[in-house]
Motif scaffolding. Structure first.
Motif, PDB file in Angstrom:
ATOM      1  N   SER A  82       0.846  -1.206   0.000  1.00 39.17           N
ATOM      2  CA  SER A  82       0.000   0.000   0.000  1.00 39.17           C
ATOM      3  C   SER A  82       0.875   1.247   0.000  1.00 39.17           C
ATOM      4  O   SER A  82       0.596   2.233  -0.709  1.00 39.17           O
ATOM      5  N   TYR A 108      -7.497  -4.946  -0.450  1.00 35.56           N
ATOM      6  CA  TYR A 108      -6.636  -3.800  -0.149  1.00 35.56           C
ATOM      7  C   TYR A 108      -7.004  -2.592  -1.028  1.00 35.56           C
ATOM      8  O   TYR A 108      -6.557  -1.475  -0.779  1.00 35.56           O
ATOM      9  N   TRP A 110      -6.025  -1.813  -4.053  1.00 35.75           N
ATOM     10  CA  TRP A 110      -4.890  -1.216  -4.745  1.00 35.75           C
ATOM     11  C   TRP A 110      -5.306  -0.825  -6.175  1.00 35.75           C
ATOM     12  O   TRP A 110      -6.248  -1.391  -6.753  1.00 35.75           O
TER      13      TRP A 110
END
Length: 555
Positions: A82, A108, A110
């Motif tokens: 991240s 996450y 991303w």
């Protein structure tokens, strides 16, 4: 080797990790320098990120990292991404992984898109470089895979071939030491031997020149196949061993002792040897152990038997338990108590050793109970068989061997005397006027004379000599390694002893004996010839007035 800088492990392939101080669980990061299509393998966690970033940027411009391989989703290899993603320049870039990993990594959120290896024929073309992916499911999670660089022959193995090392070593030094580091790692990381075996077979198909795992040490070509063969025999799924214990050392050592114990109980017929090996194996992991004692009650006769093994390296049967023990565990099978196991220790046992010993006792209690019961029954049966055999070859009145055993033994010794050329003599004794003793004092006194004469014989002849009741008042003696001259001297001595001896105290009976002695003639005698010859010598002794010893020669 300066670990503060990138280490080139093959042409344009670098270790760019960080040595975490005092941590056996090192996490490696690798970089393949490949122009504008460079490849970062398992970028790592926030613990390693600052050093990894410095090393990577010393080798390539971040905009040239096109592929980031994530072998799985655990934070030790993806935890930094991240942050990494935020500082990387805008460029075409992909996270290379398996669809099973992508299902978790997408949480996450991303920006980097995924390149799913299972949807691209398990290959990646990065400029002139080609990577192949080896599917190793369940090692250690469903979508596990390894990455093979065809150009250098390096296999980036993720968790496979990982190790827990006390001291950091970038390269494995030898097979045995690294196997000891890899063993606990694989036993608790891999769910089963079948899973590990399948993964290792898939790796071997690539014939790698080097294996670069995520944890432990890099393995060079000459160590790869010997290490694989050792790993194939590992039984995994270590956490299945106990519902509550999580200490990897305790679980691993317990597993090692148990595996050897189970192997011994199957392969060794001797309970004593199983017990000795158990003591030795526990002693290796808990040096403060001094002695193991096991006591049990025979299910056949309810007789108690105890066995002890300790630092004197001898197993002995003991009559009474020493109550000064440190640990005691009941041995049960199907809720039936078979016995107890006692572990005696010195005062130097630490808390970890105590937990290990308690777990071992809990795990071995049932198999030891089964082995103990088997041993107790076997001993009882052997004792009974021995008693039955002894009864079958023993004269019930005199407790001497009987005529049948005498002939069996004599046959055996005749063959041995022929083969090994040693002297063999026999004697026959007859009590003079024995009928008169029975008529005068009664048969009970006659029996008393026979019993006391038998005791005299046993006390005055060697253990290697066989004394038997041939019939009635006749006694037959077999004397291996004795020539006729010495046999005659022995019989003459015994004759004079009997003449002076008073039998059956209350009646003060006096007797004499007549005896014949012969030496076995290897050229001419068979068993019947020898018996007939010595019988004739007794006849001559009686003809000459009794209370005499007549020998075939030299006497």
């Amino acid at each position: 080797m300066d670990f503060s800088k990138p280490i080139e492990i093959a042409h344009d392939v670098f270790w760019v990790g960080y040595v975490i101080p005092n941590d056996p669980f090192q996490c490696h990061v690798y970089l393949i320098k490949n122009g504008e299509e460079s490849i970062l393998i398992d970028p790592g966690s926030m613990i390693t990120f600052p050093v990894v970033l410095e090393k990577v940027t010393s080798l390539v411009d971040l905009k040239n990292i096109k592929y980031i391989i994530m072998h799985h989703q655990d934070p030790d290899i993806v935890g930094c991404y991240s942050t990494f993603e935020k500082i990387m320049p805008k460029a075409e870039r992909y996270i290379v992984t398996h669809w099973r990993t992508e299902m978790l990594l997408k949480h996450y959120m991303w920006d980097t898109p995924f390149y799913l290896i299972d949807q691209h024929n398990w290959k990646l073309k990065a400029g002139k470089r080609e990577l192949e992916f080896v599917f190793t499911p369940y090692a250690h999670f469903p979508g596990a895979f390894c990455t093979y660089d065809k150009k250098t022959g390096i296999l980036f193995s993720s968790d496979l071939f990982g190790g827990l090392t006390e001291e950091f070593s970038l390269f494995a030094k030898n097979v045995d030491d690294y196997f000891e580091a890899a063993k606990p790692f694989h036993k608790h990381y891999m769910p089963s031997q079948e899973v590990l075996h399948h993964a290792l077979k898939q790796v071997q198909k690539k014939h790698p020149l080097m294996i670069a795992p995520q944890h432990g040490s890099i393995i060079k070509k000459d160590l790869i196949n010997p290490l694989i063969e050792k790993l194939k025999d590992l039984e995994c799924g270590l956490y299945l061993l106990d519902d509550y214990e999580s200490d990897l050392y305790i679980l691993n050592k317990t597993d090692e002792v148990l595996k050897q114990f189970f192997k011994d109980t199957v392969s060794l017929s001797s309970f004593n040897l199983v017990l000795r090996n158990l003591f030795d194996n526990i002693k290796k992991v808990i040096p403060s152990i001094q002695k193991i004692e096991i006591c049990g009650i025979s299910p056949l006769s309810e007789a108690e038997h105890c066995f002890s093994f300790g630092e004197d390296h001898k197993i002995v049967e003991i009559d009474k338990m020493d109550e000064n023990y440190s640990f005691k565990k009941e041995l049960k099978q199907n809720d039936k108590k078979i016995g107890d196991i006692y572990i005696i220790i010195n005062k130097n046992m630490n808390k970890r050793e105590k937990k290990l010993l308690e777990m071992l006792l809990n795990k071995i209690a049932v198999p030891v109970a089964i082995s103990l019961e088997k041993e107790l029954i076997l001993r009882e049966l052997e004792d009974n068989n021995k008693k039955l055999y002894e009864k079958s070859i023993t004269d019930p009145l005199t407790k001497l061997y009987n005529r049948e055993y005498m002939k069996e033994f004599l046959n055996k010794k005749i063959e041995e005397a022929k083969r090994y050329n040693f002297p063999l003599s026999v004697a026959m004794i007859d009590i003079d006027f024995f009928k008169k003793i029975n008529d005068t004092y009664g048969h009970l006194i006659g029996d008393c004379v026979l019993k006391e004469l038998s005791e005299l014989l046993k006390n005055n002849f060697r253990g290697s000599d066989i004394v038997s009741r041939y019939g009635g008042e006749e006694i037959f003696i077999i004397m291996p390694f004795t020539d006729c001259e010495n046999a005659c001297k022995k019989l003459e001595y015994f004759r004079s002893l009997v003449e002076e001896y008073t039998f059956c105290d209350k009646k003060s009976v006096k007797i004499t004996i007549s005896a014949g002695v012969c030496e076995f003639d290897k050229e001419n005698d068979g068993i019947e010839d020898l018996i007939l010859k010595v019988d004739r010598k007794v006849y001559f002794a009686k003809k000459q007035g009794r209370n005499k010893v007549v020998c075939e020669k030299g006497g």
